[in-house]
Structure formats: C-alpha cells, structure tokens
Design an enzyme around this catalytic site. Structure first.
Site, short mmCIF file in Angstrom:
data_model
loop_
_atom_site.label_atom_id
_atom_site.label_comp_id
_atom_site.label_asym_id
_atom_site.label_seq_id
_atom_site.Cartn_x
_atom_site.Cartn_y
_atom_site.Cartn_z
N GLY A 158 9.40 4.33 0.57
CA GLY A 158 8.82 4.39 -0.77
C GLY A 158 9.91 4.39 -1.84
N ARG A 198 24.04 1.73 -7.91
CA ARG A 198 25.12 1.47 -8.89
C ARG A 198 26.40 2.22 -8.51
NH1 ARG A 198 26.47 4.69 -13.29
NH2 ARG A 198 27.39 3.63 -15.08
N VAL A 226 27.27 3.55 -5.53
CA VAL A 226 27.84 3.07 -4.26
C VAL A 226 28.63 1.79 -4.53
CG1 VAL A 226 27.27 2.01 -2.02
CG2 VAL A 226 26.05 4.07 -2.76
N ASP A 250 12.96 10.02 5.40
CA ASP A 250 13.23 10.36 6.82
C ASP A 250 13.01 9.18 7.77
OD1 ASP A 250 10.54 10.52 6.37
OD2 ASP A 250 10.23 12.43 7.38
N SER A 269 13.57 6.08 7.04
CA SER A 269 14.75 5.22 6.85
C SER A 269 15.96 5.81 7.58
CB SER A 269 15.08 5.10 5.37
OG SER A 269 13.93 4.77 4.64
N ILE A 324 10.59 10.82 -3.18
CA ILE A 324 10.02 11.80 -4.09
C ILE A 324 9.49 13.03 -3.33
CG2 ILE A 324 9.35 10.07 -5.81
CD1 ILE A 324 6.38 10.63 -4.84
N ASP A 325 9.40 12.94 -2.00
CA ASP A 325 8.76 14.01 -1.22
C ASP A 325 9.65 15.24 -1.00
OD1 ASP A 325 6.75 12.13 -1.01
OD2 ASP A 325 7.21 11.57 1.05
N ASP A 383 11.39 15.96 1.47
CA ASP A 383 11.07 16.50 2.80
C ASP A 383 12.15 16.21 3.83
OD1 ASP A 383 10.67 13.77 2.81
OD2 ASP A 383 8.83 13.82 3.96
N MET A 405 1.31 13.68 -4.41
CA MET A 405 1.89 13.00 -3.24
C MET A 405 2.79 13.91 -2.41
SD MET A 405 3.00 9.11 -3.97
CE MET A 405 1.85 7.77 -3.74
N ARG A 417 -13.92 18.39 -11.07
CA ARG A 417 -13.60 16.97 -10.89
C ARG A 417 -12.32 16.84 -10.07
NH1 ARG A 417 -17.92 16.30 -13.18
NH2 ARG A 417 -18.33 15.10 -15.07
N GLN A 424 3.24 8.66 -9.92
CA GLN A 424 4.26 9.71 -9.67
C GLN A 424 5.58 9.12 -9.22
OE1 GLN A 424 2.26 13.19 -7.23
NE2 GLN A 424 1.12 11.31 -7.03
O1 F6P Z 1 7.33 8.86 0.83
C1 F6P Z 1 6.95 8.63 -0.47
C2 F6P Z 1 5.46 8.41 -0.56
O2 F6P Z 1 5.13 8.14 -1.89
C3 F6P Z 1 4.59 9.54 0.00
O3 F6P Z 1 4.47 10.61 -0.90
C4 F6P Z 1 3.31 8.82 0.27
O4 F6P Z 1 2.54 9.47 1.25
C5 F6P Z 1 3.81 7.49 0.77
O5 F6P Z 1 5.09 7.29 0.22
C6 F6P Z 1 2.95 6.30 0.41
O6 F6P Z 1 3.45 5.20 1.10
P1 F6P Z 1 3.14 3.69 0.74
O7 F6P Z 1 4.04 3.30 -0.40
O8 F6P Z 1 3.48 2.94 1.97
O9 F6P Z 1 1.70 3.62 0.35
#
Ligand code: F6P
Length: 339
Positions: free
Chosen positions: A22, A32, A34, A114, A116, A137-138, A140, A180, A263, A271
């Site tokens: 992503g 840039r 690197v 992760d 990648s 962005i995660d 993680d 996300m 809602r 995001q």
């Molecule tokens: O890993 C980043 C991310 O945006 C996650 O938060 C989300 O679950 C996933 O990618 C969405 O993946 P794709 O771009 O393949 O829909």
C-alpha cells in the site's frame, strides 16, 4: 550501525530502489533521500516501477539527482506500487533476480510494509542483498516504533473525524468510524486518542466481539446518563472484518441497544493519500539516508528502523520474526479518559 551486520566483500556500485504494498505518504521523501545519498556516495541508482512486479517486468529506469526533485511534498509514490502474486512464486523470484543481475544491480532497497519485507527476505535467502525501509500507514512492523506514512494517516483520520464530530453534535448521533490498519489496531488506537473518541475497538483486544460491542454500549449509556448526546466510536478495520456486516452492522447493533441514532462512516483510502506531515518527511529522509549509507559501507540484509527517535538497523530475518507488542497502556488510557 550495528556491528553484527552482514558485510558484502565488495564495494556496491549499483543499486535499485522500489516501493511496494500500500502507498504511504512519505515514501517519496524516502526515495529522494536514498537516491540523492547513494549518488553522492558514488553509487548508481535505478528506480523500479510497481514494486516486485516491476522487477519481473524489467521496469527499471536510471535515477538522477533531478529525477527526485519536487517530490518531498507529495503523497503516493512516484515509483508506483503493486502487490505481485507472480513474485510469490519461485519462478517469479528467480526472474526478478536474473533481471537485476543482468543490469549489474548489486543490492535492492525495498520501501514497504511487512509483506514487502517478506519479499525482500525471500530475495536475501536466494542470495540477493536487500535493505528495507518501513513504509506503511499501519505502523504494524515489529522491528520499528515508527513507519513512514503513519503520522500523516493519523493526522488525516483525526481531521476527518473532527468533521464527523460536527455532524454528530448537530444531530445528537453516534458515529461508528472505521479506520484502516489491516489486522492491526495501532492506527485506530492513536486515532481514537487524537480524535477524543468515546471508545475504540481494536483486534488485539477482542476476545468476544459481542461482549466488546456491549461494553461500548455500556459506555454510551453512561454518557447519556451524564447528559452526553453524541458519540464517536472508532472501529479498526481488522475488527470490522471479523464481524459479518462490518461497521454498518456494528452501528445498527449499537443503535438498537442504546437507543442513540447511529451511523457508520468508513474512512477508507483517503487515509492513505495527501501531503506527508513534517514528521513523515523528516523521518523518511533520515531513514533513506541511513539505508544508502549502509549500502555505501557494504552492509546489506538489514531493515532500517526507528528506536525512540534513533535510526538503527536490524537483521532482516530477526526483524520479520519479532512480534510487535500492543500498546496496552494507551488502550487503558482511552478507556479511562474518554466518556
Ligand atoms: O497496508 C496498508 C493498507 O492500507 C491497510 O490498512 C489496508 O488493509 C490495506 O492496505 C488495503 O490494501 P489494498 O490497497 O490492496 O486494498
């Protein structure tokens, strides 16, 4: 630079760089950094378009000091990105290595999450040197406190929820906002803190989803009892996925159990976009610089990481195996501070 790092026995003269998985704001700042650091260290740099897919399709192009001008401020990635199924096959990996060797590329810089990292480790296991930078962005990735793009996504999510709050307030409503993060709750948790949400549901803290939703409802009832009439509940994407009907159904259940009109709002891909924050630009530049310096010193098979605002490098295999701890203290804080 850590001392146990693997050292190539020759000086690296030509590298390639790619972004994968992503997209994340700040990836461009990393590219840039690197490119410019490597070139000034006497290393030739090739950009690879569309991640591992580009390695297989020979999407290489030579990069110059100028080719990375005016990108520090833009989101997305100028190298494009992709998720490649073909690269997961032995044939795909061998093709990628063959194509890099044909061009005289001696090491690869991978900027991504992760998945990648696992791709880079597969190349390392097959004898092709890599250095990774955390771009997702995660947030993680276990080996690092911080990932490139996380801060921008956090600020974007908070900004969007500030707007949702206006509507929640005006209509006496509750909003279930999905954030996300794939299977992780790091982005959702910090978004809940920054947006001042009433409660948060993260995958790391769900044992029984119905019980967790009931505890959110309890919190809303307590709020109503002290005169509150609008609520923001953050739900991590990973929680939505484990509950059939996702955020929409969670909203319906909350409405039926509390009587507060509710809602759902899924923040989605917005995001992931937008201009990177100062923190993402600065850290991406620091990490990109560090990665190129590693390569200039012949150090490979490392992941560049952030440890308490200090840039470090860790063995790629160890980094992949590590488990990132959940920020339990922050979770407890949300529960206590929020109404
Ligand atoms: O890993 C980043 C991310 O945006 C996650 O938060 C989300 O679950 C996933 O990618 C969405 O993946 P794709 O771009 O393949 O829909």
């Amino acid at each position: 630079m850590t001392t146990e790092a693997a050292n190539t026995d020759k000086i690296i003269k030509r590298i390639a760089v790619l972004t994968s998985g992503g997209d994340a704001p700040g990836m461009n700042a990393a590219v840039r950094s690197v490119v410019r650091t490597a070139i000034t260290e006497g290393i030739e740099v090739f950009g690879v378009d569309r991640g591992y897919k580009g390695l297989i399709n020979k999407d290489f192009h030579k990069m110059t000091m100028n080719s990375v001008s005016d990108i520090i401020n833009s989101g997305g990635t100028v190298l494009f990105t992709a998720r490649s199924k073909e690269f997961e096959t032995e044939e795909g990996m061998q093709k990628a290595i063959e194509n890099m060797r044909e061009l005289g590329i001696e090491a690869l810089v991978v900027i991504g999450g992760d998945g990648s990292y696992r791709g880079a480790n597969d190349l390392v296991k097959r004898g092709f040197p890599c250095v990774c930078l955390p771009g997702t962005i995660d947030n993680d990735i276990s080996s690092t406190d911080y990932t490139i793009g996380f801060d921008t996504a956090l600020n974007t999510a908070i900004d969007m929820i500030d707007r949702i709050r206006d509507s929640a307030q005006s209509h006496d409503r509750c909003f279930v906002v999905e954030v996300m993060g794939r299977r992780a709750g790091y982005l959702a948790l910090r978004t809940a803190i920054g947006a001042g949400a009433t409660d948060v549901l993260v995958p790391e803290r769900i044992e029984n989803i119905e019980a967790s939703i009931e505890s959110v409802c309890e919190k809303i009832r307590d709020g109503v009892a002290i005169g509150k009439n609008h609520f923001i509940i953050i739900v991590a994407e990973g929680v939505s996925k484990m509950y059939e009907g996702g955020a929409d159904r969670i909203a319906k259940v909350i409405e039926s159990k509390t009587g507060v009109e509710t809602r759902a709002d899924i923040l989605g891909y917005s995001q992931r976009g937008g201009r990177p924050t100062g923190q993402d630009r600065v850290n991406a530049t620091r990490m990109g610089y560090y990665a190129a310096k590693l390569l200039s010193n012949g150090v490979v098979n490392r992941v560049v990481s952030m440890d308490n605002d200090v840039v470090i490098d860790i063995d790629i295999e160890k980094a992949i195996q590590a488990k990132k701890p959940f920020e339990a203290d922050l979770f407890d804080m949300v529960k206590q501070v929020s109404v």
